[in-house]
Design a protein around this motif. Structure first.
Motif: not given
Length: 139
Positions: A106-108, A126-130, A132-137
């Motif tokens: 996953e990219p994020y 580890q999440y790579l974005s803050d 939500p739509d990216e983190r929870n894709r």
């Protein structure tokens, strides 16, 4: 606000389970513990964590954990969000705990799964974005 405070695990070897989580979370400590009786069986227990979250470990677990590749009822896995997944992997592997499986590409987010000494599957993410739509894709 709702948040998960702790999980409570029954394990066959409390010291082995504790060793795994001490490597994963070197900043956590034993918050407390003791001996208690569970339906007539004496057992040792402890709380391992920080001021906000912890894992309860109880000894005298019997039998095998569920087959993780099957569809048996039971706990599939639980997950912890970490700031440095590469550091987490390096610490656990150096202590002799191999990666059980890699997470999705996953990219994020990056994630990985380990099996603790009691047979529980533990995910670290580890999440790579803050965002939500990216983190929870979900794709």
């Amino acid at each position: 606000m709702i948040r998960l405070e702790h999980i409570n695990l029954v394990v066959p070897d409390l010291k082995a389970a504790l060793a795994f989580y001490q490597v994963a979370f070197p900043h956590w400590h034993i918050r407390g513990g003791g001996e208690a009786e569970w339906y007539g069986t004496p057992r040792e227990w402890l709380h391992f964590g920080d001021e906000n979250n912890y894992i309860t470990l109880n000894d005298k677990g019997t039998g095998e954990n569920r087959e993780l590749t099957g569809l048996s009822t039971g706990l599939a896995h639980f997950a912890f969000v970490v700031d440095d997944i590469d550091g987490m992997i390096a610490r656990l592997e150096a202590a002799g705990y191999p990666v059980a499986k890699q997470g999705a590409d996953e990219p994020y987010r990056k994630n990985v799964y380990f099996i603790d000494p009691a047979g529980f599957e533990v995910e670290f993410v580890q999440y790579l974005s803050d965002i939500p739509d990216e983190r929870n894709r979900y794709s």
